[in-house]
Write an enzyme that holds these catalytic residues in place. Sequence first.
Site, PDB file in Angstrom:
ATOM      1  N   SER A   1      -4.236  -0.173   1.989  1.00  0.00           N
ATOM      2  CA  SER A   1      -4.559  -1.309   2.853  1.00  0.00           C
ATOM      3  C   SER A   1      -3.355  -1.923   3.534  1.00  0.00           C
ATOM      4  CB  SER A   1      -5.307  -2.367   2.057  1.00  0.00           C
ATOM      5  OG  SER A   1      -4.485  -2.850   1.008  1.00  0.00           O
TER       6      SER A   1
ATOM      7  N   HIS B   1     -11.701  -0.575   1.571  1.00  0.00           N
ATOM      8  CA  HIS B   1     -11.349  -0.686   2.992  1.00  0.00           C
ATOM      9  C   HIS B   1     -11.974   0.444   3.819  1.00  0.00           C
ATOM     10  CE1 HIS B   1      -8.692  -4.153   3.203  1.00  0.00           C
ATOM     11  NE2 HIS B   1      -8.207  -3.780   2.035  1.00  0.00           N
TER      12      HIS B   1
ATOM     13  N   LYS C   1     -15.791  -7.285   2.075  1.00  0.00           N
ATOM     14  CA  LYS C   1     -15.083  -6.916   3.297  1.00  0.00           C
ATOM     15  C   LYS C   1     -16.110  -6.592   4.385  1.00  0.00           C
ATOM     16  CE  LYS C   1     -10.735  -6.021   1.066  1.00  0.00           C
ATOM     17  NZ  LYS C   1     -10.367  -5.411  -0.194  1.00  0.00           N
TER      18      LYS C   1
HETATM   19  C1  LIG Z   1     -10.029  -5.913  -1.530  1.00  0.00           C
HETATM   20  C2  LIG Z   1      -9.852  -4.841  -2.526  1.00  0.00           C
HETATM   21  C3  LIG Z   1     -10.271  -4.995  -3.842  1.00  0.00           C
HETATM   22  C4  LIG Z   1     -10.803  -6.306  -4.358  1.00  0.00           C
HETATM   23  O1  LIG Z   1     -12.098  -6.528  -3.911  1.00  0.00           O
HETATM   24  P1  LIG Z   1     -12.799  -7.905  -4.281  1.00  0.00           P
HETATM   25  O2  LIG Z   1     -14.247  -7.593  -4.260  1.00  0.00           O
HETATM   26  O3  LIG Z   1     -12.375  -8.899  -3.264  1.00  0.00           O
HETATM   27  O4  LIG Z   1     -12.325  -8.271  -5.658  1.00  0.00           O
HETATM   28  C5  LIG Z   1     -10.162  -3.933  -4.705  1.00  0.00           C
HETATM   29  N1  LIG Z   1      -9.638  -2.753  -4.302  1.00  0.00           N
HETATM   30  C6  LIG Z   1      -9.200  -2.572  -3.046  1.00  0.00           C
HETATM   31  C7  LIG Z   1      -8.634  -1.252  -2.647  1.00  0.00           C
HETATM   32  C8  LIG Z   1      -9.283  -3.609  -2.132  1.00  0.00           C
HETATM   33  O5  LIG Z   1      -8.833  -3.435  -0.889  1.00  0.00           O
END
Ligand SMILES: *Cc1c(COP(=O)(O)O)cnc(C)c1O
Length: 403
Positions: free
Chosen positions: A186, A214, A245
């Site tokens: 990310s 992502h 997201k």
């Molecule tokens: C954003 C993200 C998370 C965390 O996700 P949440 O549901 O906000 O806890 C976990 N792994 C990756 C790769 C992320 O980009």
Amino acid sequence: MAAVETVLAHFRAELDQLQAQSLVRHERALDTPQGIWVGVKGGGDRVLNLCANNYLGLANDPRLLAAAREALDRHGFGMASVRFICGTNAVHRQLEQRVSRYLRTEDAILFPSCFDANAGLFEALLGEEDAIVSDSLNHASIIDGIRLSKARRYRYANNDPASLDMALEQAAGARTILVVTDGVFSMDGIVANLPALCTVAEKHGALVMVDDSHAVGFVGEGGRGTPALHGVEGRVHLLTGTFGKALGGASGGYVSGAKELVAWLRQRARPYLFSNALMPAICAATLVALDIAESDEALRGNLAARTRQLRQGLVALGFRLSGVDHPIVPVMIGDAARAAALASALGECGVFVTAFSYPVVPRDQARIRLQVSAAHSSDDIAFALDAFAEAGRASGALPPARR
Ligand SMILES: *Cc1c(COP(=O)(O)O)cnc(C)c1O
């Protein structure tokens, strides 16, 4: 002895030091719903948002709002229980089945967040006879989750099949070996080389897990993520991802895979057993988000087109980017203070971005990470590019304009 005073003085000094290195992160409050044009307290009534994970533009979509409102009336506000006591509503199971149907896996299990999914999975599935082989740039939640497991741990260089091969040699002899990677890194906007990583894993008899936070909803055919993009869906054994997201952006996460693994997680994953069930309204709206993600090719088409427009425009201005094609567009600056200056100059031009510096990225690799949304128009991206030209020169990130 004033022990508390000593402790507080320590953290005051630490914070002062961060301040001196331009490494303090400041939160800016939105005073509008999340969207493409937002109001930022103290930063403008209407600024262009280029830093949300709102890849499909669904965070304030009327269809999701309607589903959430209806679910509030039907199912109430909170569950006030973990799933196995009295916290399971029919909509939880419906969402689990919908996720697995979407991802073409056997089953799925919900977690309060993807952070919790990653925190719970390794400890529950792998013991001291087992081994975990993890990419060096994996998300913090994977790193923490692996720490909680008793399995032996190995690390390989980011997205490097040869390094994975060597790590797997070292892991040989373990009962179960799990290779773990982010589907998309990310901070860099780089998609994992899953075909090569799967081939190496298969050579060593290892299973593969991908965290597709992502990617799910907007990468690959039907938005099914990086395994679909690379045609390796049958070669990935566990998937984790977030609803926070692209899929509406509220909260919640999942693990998806074979029914035996999911069934075991339901018995043993600690964030599942000991943390409250997702709000039903979130589940209902996420179901709608999944329908949209599965069917709306135009949305993904616009996301890809706007991403190309932004990437090409920034390169033409003279900025150095990381990654290819992915809507995460990191503008590499280097120095933390300079990245902060560019972010603030962009703010003055009406563009809302965030600078990333140590410890989120390596020292001297400070950057501005832009994220494109399917809801951005081509005028929005053109506005952003004008702002980058002006703010780039004002902040010294670009050479001054020739007269
Ligand atoms: C954003 C993200 C998370 C965390 O996700 P949440 O549901 O906000 O806890 C976990 N792994 C990756 C790769 C992320 O980009």
